[in-house]
Write an enzyme that holds these catalytic residues in place. Structure first.
Site, short mmCIF file in Angstrom:
data_model
loop_
_atom_site.label_atom_id
_atom_site.label_comp_id
_atom_site.label_asym_id
_atom_site.label_seq_id
_atom_site.Cartn_x
_atom_site.Cartn_y
_atom_site.Cartn_z
CB SER A 1 -0.90 0.01 1.24
OG SER A 1 -1.60 1.23 1.34
CG HIS A 2 0.46 4.51 -2.61
ND1 HIS A 2 -0.05 3.45 -3.32
CD2 HIS A 2 1.14 5.27 -3.50
CE1 HIS A 2 0.31 3.57 -4.58
NE2 HIS A 2 1.03 4.67 -4.72
#
Length: 136
Positions: free
Chosen positions: A13-14
């Site tokens: 994920s970012h």
């Protein structure tokens, strides 16, 4: 197909917090007992938003038990980062695979199936099937 060596799962994920929360949710929903190895690779090494080749490669190496590694991602540049690592050929463990699956539902399906002993193809099928989950 079932295997005694579990498929590893990497959640990219970012955001470190999002990756860790999805990993916690997926492991928790996999039920009691031993679960497949799961690692979160979120954000950048300094804690910012983004994706990091180094964090992804480290997470994949950490969950690799020899049965393959399923990689699920949240958004566009995470896809590009994982594709780049796969193209390089030596950054991710042999048998690492980017799954085209929804991040949360796919992660839960992947961890549940891998924890039940499914092989990489079956883990991928379970994660991809999560696209068809209806909510209403």
């Amino acid at each position: 197909m079932s295997t005694e060596t579990p498929v590893g799962i990497v959640l990219v994920s970012h955001s470190r917090a999002v990756a860790e929360a999805v990993a916690e949710l997926a492991v928790g929903l996999a039920g009691g007992g031993t679960t497949a190895p799961v690692a979160a690779a979120g954000g950048t090494p300094d804690g910012g938003l983004g994706t990091s080749s180094e964090l992804i490669a480290g997470a994949a190496a950490g969950v690799d038990r020899g049965a393959g590694v399923a990689v699920l991602v949240d958004l566009g540049s995470a896809v590009l980062t994982v594709k780049s690592l796969l193209a390089e050929g030596d950054e991710l463990p042999e048998g690492a695979r980017l799954l085209d699956a929804p991040f949360v539902e796919g992660a839960v399906a992947a961890v549940v199936s891998a924890s039940a002993g499914a092989d990489l193809d079956a883990v991928e099928a379970a994660a991809v099937e999560a696209y068809s989950y209806r909510k209403v």
